[in-house]
Design an enzyme around this catalytic site. Structure first.
Site, PDB file in Angstrom:
ATOM      1  CD  GLU A 152     -82.248 -29.871 -13.606  1.00  0.00           C
ATOM      2  OE1 GLU A 152     -81.118 -30.364 -13.377  1.00  0.00           O
ATOM      3  OE2 GLU A 152     -82.846 -29.999 -14.690  1.00  0.00           O
ATOM      4  CG  ASP A 169     -79.685 -35.950 -15.324  1.00  0.00           C
ATOM      5  OD1 ASP A 169     -79.959 -36.580 -16.357  1.00  0.00           O
ATOM      6  OD2 ASP A 169     -80.442 -35.089 -14.830  1.00  0.00           O
ATOM      7  CG  HIS A 178     -83.454 -36.957 -16.691  1.00  0.00           C
ATOM      8  ND1 HIS A 178     -82.859 -35.867 -17.281  1.00  0.00           N
ATOM      9  CD2 HIS A 178     -84.436 -37.360 -17.552  1.00  0.00           C
ATOM     10  CE1 HIS A 178     -83.466 -35.634 -18.448  1.00  0.00           C
ATOM     11  NE2 HIS A 178     -84.419 -36.518 -18.631  1.00  0.00           N
TER      12      HIS A 178
HETATM   13 ZN   LIG Z   1     -81.951 -34.377 -16.238  1.00  0.00          ZN
END
Ligand SMILES: [Zn+2]
Length: 150
Positions: free
Chosen positions: A91, A141, A129
């Protein structure tokens, strides 16, 4: 793993699986604290292996040997599904609004982390993603980041 950044949301990978994919995400959440809080909840029970803050600090939530829950319903270009089985999730702290920039410090840290991961696993794919989420268009994203650069 334990500690203040750890997430309980993980399970063993399928036996014999080869980790060959990295999935890049944007948090939408604005801070690492919010991300950690989100990853500690049993509902919705999501997680990723790492979060990289804007300043380049890397936080680990789940051991790479474990399956984290970041990709959801997903399919690779080669047709494989359940991408979490064979992927590591990273992330990036970013609002994912198409305007929030990915600072150079964050990208440098991402490159370094990817090099580390490649030293441990035969990584063949670094995907967003958005590319693998199903149905198509379910996720956007990390918006504004060209994952083909990695
Ligand atoms: Zn994601």
């Amino acid at each position: 793993m334990e500690g203040e950044f750890a997430s309980p949301n993980h399970e063993p990978r399928p036996p014999g699986v080869v980790v060959d994919t990295v999935v890049l995400h944007a948090t939408v959440l604005d801070t690492v604290d919010e991300v950690c809080e989100h990853f500690r909840k049993s509902d919705p029970g999501v997680s990723a292996h790492y979060t990289i803050d804007r300043d380049g600090t890397v936080y680990q939530h789940v051991d790479e040997t474990e399956k984290a829950f970041h990709a959801g319903v997903s399919e690779m270009p080669d047709g494989r599904t359940v991408v979490n089985d064979f992927a590591i999730g990273i992330e990036l702290v970013n609002l994912n609004d198409g305007f929030d920039p990915y600072p150079e410090s964050q990208i440098v840290a991402l490159r370094s982390l990817l090099a580390d991961i490649r030293s441990r696993h035969p990584i063949k794919h670094v995907v967003s993603h958005a590319e693998i989420a199903r149905p198509r268009g379910r996720k956007t994203d990390p918006l504004g980041l060209d994952t083909s650069l990695f």
